[in-house]
Design an enzyme around this catalytic site. Structure first.
Site, PDB file in Angstrom:
ATOM      1  N   LEU A  65       0.830  -1.189   0.000  1.00 42.10           N
ATOM      2  CA  LEU A  65       0.000   0.000   0.000  1.00 42.10           C
ATOM      3  C   LEU A  65       0.874   1.252   0.000  1.00 42.10           C
ATOM      4  O   LEU A  65       2.087   1.174   0.216  1.00 42.10           O
ATOM      5  CB  LEU A  65      -0.926  -0.021   1.218  1.00 42.10           C
ATOM      6  N   PRO A  66       0.296   2.424  -0.250  1.00 45.02           N
ATOM      7  CA  PRO A  66       1.125   3.630  -0.362  1.00 45.02           C
ATOM      8  C   PRO A  66       1.889   4.006   0.899  1.00 45.02           C
ATOM      9  O   PRO A  66       3.053   4.428   0.811  1.00 45.02           O
ATOM     10  CB  PRO A  66       0.104   4.714  -0.722  1.00 45.02           C
ATOM     11  N   LYS A 166      15.181   0.366   3.310  1.00 44.61           N
ATOM     12  CA  LYS A 166      14.538   0.872   2.091  1.00 44.61           C
ATOM     13  C   LYS A 166      14.597   2.394   2.029  1.00 44.61           C
ATOM     14  O   LYS A 166      14.865   2.978   0.969  1.00 44.61           O
ATOM     15  CB  LYS A 166      13.078   0.405   2.042  1.00 44.61           C
ATOM     16  N   LYS A 235       8.472  10.915   0.167  1.00 44.95           N
ATOM     17  CA  LYS A 235       8.069  10.266   1.422  1.00 44.95           C
ATOM     18  C   LYS A 235       9.212   9.448   2.000  1.00 44.95           C
ATOM     19  O   LYS A 235       9.495   9.521   3.209  1.00 44.95           O
ATOM     20  CB  LYS A 235       6.861   9.365   1.168  1.00 44.95           C
TER      21      LYS A 235
END
Length: 290
Positions: A65-66, A166, A235
């Site tokens: 998901l985002p 990540k 983000k």
């Protein structure tokens, strides 16, 4: 009874990742907010489109998901069954991973943060890199499932470690792209032919995945095909910056990237590939990289 794996979130990455799961030998269920996409996936790849309450009852649940907030909201309203493993492939927040791991542990569910790298082409080919944080026993049980869409899987530490790797990886990607664009801007100002210069760089010590796979294909070609949204990269850089602040570290180069990539407003960045950030550098110098 045959075990099941559910894939939640059939976006640009998830669509392809879920397509490889039938080779796991498990029943494969898929769900997407736009349920027509789940139905289309079932038709094309012989998976089974199911409701969200059904999906979270699988033996293995994979979410892509985002944001971590999306995953937290989903878990808060749809509890998975006891004994299952939740594999979160979202590019998420380390603190969120730790919270979800502790919360799910109370109902005998293991949580792994397992973000992926390799862009849509890697998802399509099933050659993604997956960096996993969480319980070692749960990782060993989940690894054959993850192997369906990955060529490299690394257990990097406890809950949150996968998300941390990540975030740092993507911030380094952003740094490599920006530094390369600055270097080519300098060369263009000196009248150097950029394609030839890039060929030299790709056969020398300045080579990177950005110089090999992004600069010519998207920037010099002016195509900017969207495979990874600039807003998502912003983000991820923000997540890395939060980690820096938490540890009160002095890391000026990484911190500078947040400033450079924030030049494009998030509302605009949602529609752009991450490579389009180069356009802001071009505007600063009135030099176009062609």
């Amino acid at each position: 009874m045959k075990q099941s794996v559910a894939f939640i979130g059939l976006g640009a990455m998830g669509w392809h990742m879920a397509s490889h799961l039938p080779k796991s030998g498990l029943d494969v269920w898929v769900w997407n907010r736009n349920f027509d996409k789940a139905l289309a996936h079932a038709t094309e790849f012989k998976t089974t489109a199911v409701s969200l309450p059904k999906a979270v009852q699988a033996d293995f649940i994979i979410s892509c998901l985002p944001t971590s907030a999306d995953v937290e909201a989903l878990i808060a309203t749809h509890a998975p069954k006891s004994g299952s493993i939740w594999i979160d492939c979202t590019s998420g927040v380390p603190d969120s991973a730790q919270r979800q791991s502790q919360k799910l542990q109370q109902i005998n569910v293991a949580y792994l943060d397992a973000p992926v790298s390799g862009q849509t082409i890697g998802a399509q080919r099933g050659t993604l890199t997956v960096m996993v944080g969480g319980d070692t026993d749960a990782f060993e049980r989940a690894e054959p499932i993850i192997r369906s869409f990955a060529s490299l899987i690394e257990h990097v530490g406890q809950s949150g470690a996968g998300f941390a790797v990540k975030a740092v990886n993507n911030t380094l990607m952003a740094t490599h792209l920006w530094a390369l664009a600055e270097g080519l801007t300098l060369l263009k100002s000196k009248g150097v032919e950029l394609s030839s210069a890039l060929n030299c760089i790709n056969h020398s010590s300045g080579q990177s995945s950005m110089s090999e796979n992004i600069m010519a294909q998207r920037v010099l070609s002016r195509r900017f095909d969207k495979t990874f949204g600039l807003d998502l990269l912003q983000k991820d850089i923000g997540i890395a910056m939060n980690l820096i602040h938490q540890k009160d570290l002095d890391l000026p180069t990484l911190s500078l990237m947040q400033h450079q990539y924030a030049r494009i407003a998030k509302s605009q960045a949602e529609n752009l590939d991450f490579s389009a950030v180069v356009c802001s550098l071009e505007a600063m110098n009135q030099i176009e990289l062609v």
